[in-house]
Design a protein around this motif. Structure first.
Motif, PDB file in Angstrom:
ATOM      1  N   ALA A  28      16.988  26.046  33.477  1.00 29.49           N
ATOM      2  CA  ALA A  28      18.235  26.129  34.237  1.00 29.49           C
ATOM      3  C   ALA A  28      18.905  27.476  34.041  1.00 29.49           C
ATOM      4  CB  ALA A  28      19.191  25.008  33.816  1.00 29.49           C
ATOM      5  N   VAL A  29      19.569  27.934  35.099  1.00 34.98           N
ATOM      6  CA  VAL A  29      20.331  29.172  35.065  1.00 34.98           C
ATOM      7  C   VAL A  29      21.715  28.898  35.631  1.00 34.98           C
ATOM      8  CG1 VAL A  29      19.400  29.896  37.310  1.00 34.98           C
ATOM      9  CG2 VAL A  29      20.378  31.609  35.769  1.00 34.98           C
ATOM     10  N   LEU A  30      22.731  29.520  35.052  1.00 34.57           N
ATOM     11  CA  LEU A  30      24.108  29.304  35.496  1.00 34.57           C
ATOM     12  C   LEU A  30      24.742  30.656  35.824  1.00 34.57           C
ATOM     13  CD1 LEU A  30      26.649  26.856  33.836  1.00 34.57           C
ATOM     14  CD2 LEU A  30      27.342  28.997  34.912  1.00 34.57           C
ATOM     15  N   PRO A  31      24.791  31.032  37.098  1.00 32.85           N
ATOM     16  CA  PRO A  31      25.490  32.268  37.485  1.00 32.85           C
ATOM     17  C   PRO A  31      27.000  32.040  37.466  1.00 32.85           C
ATOM     18  CG  PRO A  31      23.883  31.540  39.158  1.00 32.85           C
ATOM     19  CD  PRO A  31      24.136  30.394  38.245  1.00 32.85           C
ATOM     20  N   THR A  32      27.746  33.009  36.960  1.00 32.09           N
ATOM     21  CA  THR A  32      29.197  32.897  36.944  1.00 32.09           C
ATOM     22  C   THR A  32      29.816  34.282  37.027  1.00 32.09           C
ATOM     23  OG1 THR A  32      31.085  31.881  35.783  1.00 32.09           O
ATOM     24  CG2 THR A  32      29.449  33.022  34.436  1.00 32.09           C
ATOM     25  N   ALA A  45      32.020  37.367  35.603  1.00 29.18           N
ATOM     26  CA  ALA A  45      32.125  37.925  34.248  1.00 29.18           C
ATOM     27  C   ALA A  45      33.372  37.409  33.531  1.00 29.18           C
ATOM     28  CB  ALA A  45      32.128  39.447  34.315  1.00 29.18           C
ATOM     29  N   ARG A  46      34.474  37.246  34.288  1.00 32.13           N
ATOM     30  CA  ARG A  46      35.716  36.815  33.638  1.00 32.13           C
ATOM     31  C   ARG A  46      35.644  35.365  33.152  1.00 32.13           C
ATOM     32  NH1 ARG A  46      37.255  37.031  39.170  1.00 32.13           N
ATOM     33  NH2 ARG A  46      37.939  35.031  40.043  1.00 32.13           N
ATOM     34  N   HIS A  47      34.662  34.597  33.639  1.00 33.40           N
ATOM     35  CA  HIS A  47      34.533  33.205  33.209  1.00 33.40           C
ATOM     36  C   HIS A  47      33.439  33.008  32.167  1.00 33.40           C
ATOM     37  CE1 HIS A  47      37.410  32.037  36.110  1.00 33.40           C
ATOM     38  NE2 HIS A  47      36.639  32.030  37.169  1.00 33.40           N
ATOM     39  N   GLN A  48      32.763  34.074  31.774  1.00 30.88           N
ATOM     40  CA  GLN A  48      31.618  33.916  30.873  1.00 30.88           C
ATOM     41  C   GLN A  48      32.019  33.249  29.556  1.00 30.88           C
ATOM     42  OE1 GLN A  48      29.230  37.409  30.291  1.00 30.88           O
ATOM     43  NE2 GLN A  48      27.908  36.450  28.777  1.00 30.88           N
ATOM     44  N   GLY A  49      33.121  33.676  28.963  1.00 34.57           N
ATOM     45  CA  GLY A  49      33.569  33.074  27.712  1.00 34.57           C
ATOM     46  C   GLY A  49      33.873  31.595  27.873  1.00 34.57           C
ATOM     47  N   THR A  87      25.685  36.948  34.964  1.00 31.38           N
ATOM     48  CA  THR A  87      26.896  37.358  35.666  1.00 31.38           C
ATOM     49  C   THR A  87      26.577  38.484  36.630  1.00 31.38           C
ATOM     50  OG1 THR A  87      27.472  38.967  33.935  1.00 31.38           O
ATOM     51  CG2 THR A  87      28.365  36.740  33.705  1.00 31.38           C
ATOM     52  N   GLY A  88      27.433  38.616  37.639  1.00 30.85           N
ATOM     53  CA  GLY A  88      27.264  39.684  38.617  1.00 30.85           C
ATOM     54  C   GLY A  88      26.575  39.205  39.873  1.00 30.85           C
ATOM     55  N   GLY A  89      26.886  39.897  40.991  1.00 32.55           N
ATOM     56  CA  GLY A  89      26.342  39.499  42.280  1.00 32.55           C
ATOM     57  C   GLY A  89      24.830  39.558  42.354  1.00 32.55           C
ATOM     58  N   GLU A  90      24.242  40.629  41.855  1.00 39.34           N
ATOM     59  CA  GLU A  90      22.781  40.755  41.911  1.00 39.34           C
ATOM     60  C   GLU A  90      22.103  39.646  41.114  1.00 39.34           C
ATOM     61  OE1 GLU A  90      21.307  44.565  40.864  1.00 39.34           O
ATOM     62  OE2 GLU A  90      22.511  45.646  42.343  1.00 39.34           O
ATOM     63  N   ALA A  91      22.653  39.339  39.953  1.00 39.07           N
ATOM     64  CA  ALA A  91      22.072  38.293  39.108  1.00 39.07           C
ATOM     65  C   ALA A  91      22.169  36.932  39.798  1.00 39.07           C
ATOM     66  CB  ALA A  91      22.777  38.255  37.754  1.00 39.07           C
ATOM     67  N   LYS A  92      23.280  36.702  40.507  1.00 38.48           N
ATOM     68  CA  LYS A  92      23.431  35.420  41.195  1.00 38.48           C
ATOM     69  C   LYS A  92      22.367  35.253  42.274  1.00 38.48           C
ATOM     70  CE  LYS A  92      26.208  34.426  44.664  1.00 38.48           C
ATOM     71  NZ  LYS A  92      27.391  34.127  45.516  1.00 38.48           N
TER      72      LYS A  92
END
Length: 384
Positions: free
Chosen positions: A227-231, A233-237, A254-259
């Motif tokens: 599983a992968v969870l894109p989010t 950056a401000r919500h990573q913590g 995090t980040g658009g490209e990663a999503k």
């Protein structure tokens, strides 16, 4: 030419910037821009009356808490637009704020055309808003193909579908150009799940626990799931704190490209209901949706008259994507559903066929900004 804009959040800011670029291309002379703008519109040369982050609030309870401030900003924005006497006013999304401004401007400058880009979701709740819009909106520019017909049925202003801003997203365009998602996972590769608990703090807090328990149960039912969870950056913590109690961890990116990379690699998705459901549909990713309203919004849930909250379902006109709300966000149920969507089953094939239909229905032969610019300029010429 002078055009006023009112936007209230980043998504509207991106749409406004796209429209400004198209207007500049059609009107190579001086183009004066006034009103409210975010970073993208400011990069196109516009100065905002104030920081639109003040307006980026979600949910009935949050709006009620900030109502005095919002009403003060409504008056300030309307006064500035009236003083500027623009050739047209374009209000983009954020109807709680932007439509109040539009009403005040119409009352004081009845001669200027007013365009609503991304009209309110009258198809989901409070249908009566459509007919009321005719008094202060001359044309609605829609991002979903079924909206013009809904506006006409409900007695709203003339409306035109120009395409969704997502259709111009490079990451999505790359996925749509690749037949792999619709063809299915490569034989022998482990199932890949993308988890999307929301883009706002409240959504994450209400869904993260149930989504984590769903993943744990899914891994018991279906061996080898990753599983992968894109989010953001401000919500990573916040995500990391929530995931600390998950029996099975997901990879956080995090980040658009990663999503978009996560979407390209995913076989199915467990997501919070929202715009992401359309992103997933266009990406060809079978999904199940869940959502929990905040306590105040839950109290007013009877105001929602729509038969579905999932955009893919609205577009195709039938319950293509399963939805789970509040007490029906049950990990055991969701895990079994996700196992069916991750494997070669009728449920998976039905969604993939429906997503192919959505792609066809949403196809456009002209960029959204260009089509929207033509509507705005035509209204200005007719009023000249």
């Amino acid at each position: 030419m002078k055009i006023a804009f009112v936007v209230g959040e980043p998504s509207g800011d991106a749409i406004g910037a796209d429209l400004i670029r198209a207007l500049k291309g059609r009107n190579p002379g001086d183009l004066e821009l006034v009103g409210l703008a975010g970073e993208a519109m400011q990069a196109e040369g516009m100065t905002s009356l104030f920081d639109i982050d003040e307006l980026s609030i979600m949910g009935i309870s949050a709006i009620l808490m900030r109502l005095p401030q919002l009403l003060r900003r409504v008056g300030q924005t309307a006064d500035a637009i009236v003083a500027a006497r623009p050739d047209a006013l374009v209000v983009i999304d954020s109807p709680t704020f932007s439509h109040r401004v539009a009403k005040m401007v119409r009352a004081r400058l009845p001669e200027i055309p007013i365009v609503n880009y991304i009209p309110p979701t009258v198809w989901a709740w409070r249908e009566g808003r459509a007919a009321k819009m005719r008094a202060y909106v001359d044309h609605a520019i829609c991002a979903l193909p079924f909206e013009p017909a809904v506006m006409q049925r409900l007695g709203g202003p003339p409306a035109t579908y120009v395409g969704h801003p997502l259709m111009k997203e490079p990451g999505l365009a790359a996925i749509m150009a690749d037949p792999r998602p619709l063809a299915g996972r490569k034989p022998g590769s482990p199932p890949r799940l993308v988890i999307l608990p929301g883009s706002r703090r409240g959504e994450i807090d209400r869904l993260a626990g149930d989504f984590g328990r769903t993943l744990a149960r899914l891994c018991e039912i279906l061996q080898g799931v990753t599983a992968v969870l894109p989010t953001l950056a401000r919500h990573q913590g916040r995500i990391e704190a929530a995931m600390a109690s998950w029996p099975v961890k997901a990879e956080i990116v995090t980040g658009g490209e990663a999503k978009w990379r996560a979407f390209a690699e995913a076989d199915a998705a467990l997501a919070a209901s929202g715009t992401v459901s359309l992103e997933l549909a266009l990406s060809g990713i079978p999904m199940a949706l869940g959502y929990k309203l905040d306590p105040v919004a839950y109290y007013f849930r009877h105001l929602v008259t729509a038969w579905t909250a999932a955009m893919p379902n609205f577009i195709v006109g039938h319950p293509l994507v399963p939805e789970h709300f509040h007490e029906f966000v049950r990990p055991e149920h969701l895990a079994r559903r996700m196992a069916r969507l991750l494997t070669d089953t009728p449920e998976r094939h039905a969604q993939l066929a429906g997503f192919d239909e959505i792609r066809r229905m949403m196809a456009i032969d002209r960029a959204p900004g260009e089509a929207a610019a033509s509507i705005v300029l035509d209204l200005i010429q007719r009023r000249a």
